[in-house]
Motif scaffolding. Sequence first.
Motif, short mmCIF file in Angstrom:
data_model
loop_
_atom_site.label_atom_id
_atom_site.label_comp_id
_atom_site.label_asym_id
_atom_site.label_seq_id
_atom_site.Cartn_x
_atom_site.Cartn_y
_atom_site.Cartn_z
N ARG A 219 0.85 -1.18 0.00
CA ARG A 219 0.00 0.00 0.00
C ARG A 219 0.90 1.24 0.00
O ARG A 219 2.05 1.18 0.40
CB ARG A 219 -0.91 0.01 1.23
N VAL A 220 0.33 2.33 -0.44
CA VAL A 220 1.06 3.60 -0.43
C VAL A 220 0.19 4.65 0.26
O VAL A 220 -1.04 4.60 0.24
CB VAL A 220 1.41 4.08 -1.86
N ARG A 221 0.90 5.58 0.92
CA ARG A 221 0.21 6.73 1.49
C ARG A 221 0.61 7.96 0.68
O ARG A 221 1.79 8.25 0.49
CB ARG A 221 0.58 6.94 2.95
N VAL A 222 -0.40 8.67 0.21
CA VAL A 222 -0.18 9.83 -0.66
C VAL A 222 -0.65 11.07 0.07
O VAL A 222 -1.78 11.12 0.59
CB VAL A 222 -0.95 9.68 -1.99
N HIS A 223 0.24 12.05 0.14
CA HIS A 223 -0.10 13.33 0.76
C HIS A 223 0.06 14.43 -0.28
O HIS A 223 1.16 14.66 -0.79
CB HIS A 223 0.80 13.60 1.97
N LEU A 224 -1.04 15.09 -0.63
CA LEU A 224 -1.03 16.15 -1.63
C LEU A 224 -1.58 17.41 -1.00
O LEU A 224 -2.76 17.46 -0.61
CB LEU A 224 -1.89 15.76 -2.84
N ASP A 225 -0.74 18.42 -0.89
CA ASP A 225 -1.15 19.70 -0.35
C ASP A 225 -1.15 20.70 -1.50
O ASP A 225 -0.10 21.20 -1.91
CB ASP A 225 -0.19 20.14 0.76
N LEU A 226 -2.32 20.94 -2.06
CA LEU A 226 -2.41 21.86 -3.19
C LEU A 226 -3.73 22.63 -3.11
O LEU A 226 -4.64 22.27 -2.36
CB LEU A 226 -2.31 21.12 -4.53
N ARG A 227 -3.79 23.67 -3.90
CA ARG A 227 -4.99 24.48 -3.97
C ARG A 227 -5.45 24.54 -5.42
O ARG A 227 -4.66 24.79 -6.33
CB ARG A 227 -4.71 25.90 -3.45
N LEU A 228 -6.73 24.29 -5.65
CA LEU A 228 -7.30 24.27 -6.98
C LEU A 228 -8.47 25.24 -7.00
O LEU A 228 -9.57 24.90 -6.61
CB LEU A 228 -7.76 22.85 -7.33
N THR A 229 -8.21 26.48 -7.40
CA THR A 229 -9.24 27.50 -7.32
C THR A 229 -9.11 28.47 -8.48
O THR A 229 -8.09 28.52 -9.17
CB THR A 229 -9.13 28.33 -6.02
N ASP A 230 -10.17 29.24 -8.68
CA ASP A 230 -10.05 30.42 -9.52
C ASP A 230 -9.31 31.48 -8.71
O ASP A 230 -9.40 31.50 -7.49
CB ASP A 230 -11.42 30.97 -9.89
N GLU A 231 -8.61 32.35 -9.37
CA GLU A 231 -7.90 33.38 -8.64
C GLU A 231 -7.60 34.57 -9.54
O GLU A 231 -7.80 34.52 -10.76
CB GLU A 231 -6.59 32.83 -8.08
N GLU A 232 -7.15 35.62 -8.95
CA GLU A 232 -6.70 36.79 -9.67
C GLU A 232 -5.17 36.75 -9.72
O GLU A 232 -4.53 36.74 -8.67
CB GLU A 232 -7.16 38.07 -8.96
N ARG A 233 -4.61 36.69 -10.91
CA ARG A 233 -3.16 36.70 -11.05
C ARG A 233 -2.69 38.08 -11.49
O ARG A 233 -3.37 38.76 -12.25
CB ARG A 233 -2.72 35.65 -12.08
N PRO A 234 -1.50 38.48 -11.05
CA PRO A 234 -1.01 39.81 -11.43
C PRO A 234 -0.54 39.85 -12.87
O PRO A 234 -0.06 38.85 -13.42
CB PRO A 234 0.14 40.05 -10.46
N LEU A 235 -0.67 40.99 -13.48
CA LEU A 235 -0.22 41.26 -14.84
C LEU A 235 0.47 42.63 -14.83
O LEU A 235 -0.06 43.59 -14.28
CB LEU A 235 -1.42 41.27 -15.78
N VAL A 236 1.66 42.70 -15.40
CA VAL A 236 2.39 43.97 -15.47
C VAL A 236 2.24 44.54 -16.87
O VAL A 236 2.47 43.85 -17.86
CB VAL A 236 3.89 43.78 -15.13
N ARG A 237 1.85 45.81 -16.94
CA ARG A 237 1.68 46.49 -18.22
C ARG A 237 2.57 47.73 -18.24
O ARG A 237 2.55 48.55 -17.32
CB ARG A 237 0.22 46.91 -18.39
N ALA A 238 3.37 47.87 -19.30
CA ALA A 238 4.20 49.07 -19.49
C ALA A 238 3.92 49.63 -20.87
O ALA A 238 3.82 48.87 -21.85
CB ALA A 238 5.68 48.72 -19.36
N ARG A 239 3.80 50.95 -20.97
CA ARG A 239 3.37 51.57 -22.22
C ARG A 239 4.27 52.75 -22.58
O ARG A 239 4.60 53.57 -21.74
CB ARG A 239 1.93 52.05 -22.09
N LEU A 240 4.68 52.78 -23.85
CA LEU A 240 5.38 53.93 -24.42
C LEU A 240 4.49 54.52 -25.50
O LEU A 240 4.04 53.80 -26.41
CB LEU A 240 6.72 53.49 -25.03
N ASN A 241 4.20 55.80 -25.41
CA ASN A 241 3.27 56.43 -26.32
C ASN A 241 3.94 56.82 -27.63
O ASN A 241 5.04 57.40 -27.64
CB ASN A 241 2.64 57.68 -25.68
N GLY A 242 3.26 56.53 -28.75
CA GLY A 242 3.76 56.90 -30.06
C GLY A 242 3.12 58.17 -30.57
O GLY A 242 2.17 58.69 -29.98
#
Length: 627
Positions: A219-242
Amino acid sequence: MLTEAQRRSVRRQVSPGLLAELEREAQRGYEPHRSRAHCETLAATLQRAGVDEVTIESLPWGPRHRYGPWRGPPSIEMRRAELWLLDDEDEPELLCHSVAHPTALMGAYRPTKVGGEIFEVVDVGDGAGSGTFGRQRLAGKVALVSGYHPRLAQYEALVVRGAEGLLCGPGAIAAANEIAPGRLLDPAFFTDHRPFGFNLSAGQYERLLRLLGAGKNPRVRVHLDLRLTDEERPLVRARLNGSRGGPKVVVVADLGETAAAGVALVAAIHGALQGEDHLALGRDLELLLVPGDSGAVWWLAEKEKAHCLVELRACGSGWQLLEPPPSCASVVSDLLKDHLEALEERVPIAESLSPLLTNDEIPSAGVSFSAGLSRAQRTDLVGAVAGAVLELTLLDEGHLCSLLAMGELFAADRLVAHAHILRRQLRQALDDESTRAQQARHQLWHAKRTLRQVLEVENQRLNGCSALAGGRSTVALEQAEVQGRLSRFSGRLFEAVLGEARSLGDQTRLAIKRRPLSALERRAQKVIVRRSYDGPFPQPLLPALVDEDDRQWLLQHEPELARHPHGDGLLCWADGERNLLEMVEIACLGTEAYDLKLLWRYLDMLASAKLVSLEIHTNIASVLEAP
């Protein structure tokens, strides 16, 4: 367009120190796609470089959010994974730990209870098909497989029989036709089931086999510590105007592997604009540092109304230019190639990469490179791409002649490359004494037809020049002249191939005539393929969109499909005008041979998922009919 001196000036603006500093920071254990602190560091670096418009935003991420017409993948944050072997006679033994053995974890789509869960192990051999499983019940158990056919075993054990997990040992021989054998199948295969998988070493696998052979029930014992969710992830935006505004030029990089290159690229362009070379942006330039998912990249590009897009991607070694499918405009990739050609002798070129995921409406290209390159090599690459990106912002109707000349040059190179392949094939056919006259005649027909098809592809690529430069009817004459020269050049290439063939063999065998079509090819001429979706092809989500029989077929034929254009590479030619045979022939120009039956079955599967429609027409004029 930039002069050569201005190109060198932009390349000199890339700071090797900044590039190295950001790369070191990314290697300190950050999880860039989830770490807001990492985003703040990148944003501060851009601001120090003088880029004023820098923001950190939130990107909705997960299966409840849509990217274009498709839902996003599940968000999985793995904190810890352990696999223990339980033996009644000995103390529990730790076999795998995700921190000490990061490659041991195939994947996991659910957490376990606190302290782990215990499962019985069942040996299913190589697990290549349902026959190897017999009548064994796997629900609530873990399957042990040899590793010969891990993906087929995953499907049968985890999808069909509902096993909780898979323990995969190494195969005795390398499975050359397996695609990514060490990973768990995409979640789309499992629908509501959420299994896990571990890769075992040879010693661990043999030990479990010995215990099973001795009549014990390990037999095996399996330990999984994870999170499975929707979330807000960061996004970096940089802009140079033309100066002109309007649709923007977008550069996309992953927050982890290629963020340093993206930041250094924009900092270099900003530095060049402040220099003494009197450079100025034409269109707005925007850098997006996003979570590393291609679907999100293209959803963002479409949402942002990008004028054109350059994607930075990581690869195993060297560097390579990533081109869109040949149905799309090649202006962006040609311009990148023009800047990168000087690097080919100093920087090794990578060999194997996945194609660029593209959207037909956005001219695009990508550059992939490895962190294993030297600092000087990475600096050269970033500088060359920065120069090309700056030129993309400058393009207008006044640059159209330069764009067409550059496109004509690279189109001629591609025509010559195809002519060399056709010449070699024809020589092989004529050197073979067993080659029948009909085969030789067909080989010549194939050479003429192929050059016509390549010419049509190149003309379609050149059509994108005027759209990208903003020109319309006023550029028709220049474009027609370029296409006329390419047509004459293609004709001379074929005459050269034909002349060499006549010098090698009996001229009575050299009439140009296609072999008789097979019954399958005649049927394919009556089928028109139309797409039923918008945006990029949903490759990662495909298993969830088809039924169980099609999922199993897709998995069994994965290696064969990988050798053919499929997904975007095939369906970009489903324009409602070409019949199925023509569509496959033009999509497979770069391959030595193709399997029409395989691709037709693939399209039948897509039709059952309502991604395409297959319409039968009994009277169709051929688009690429060769004389």
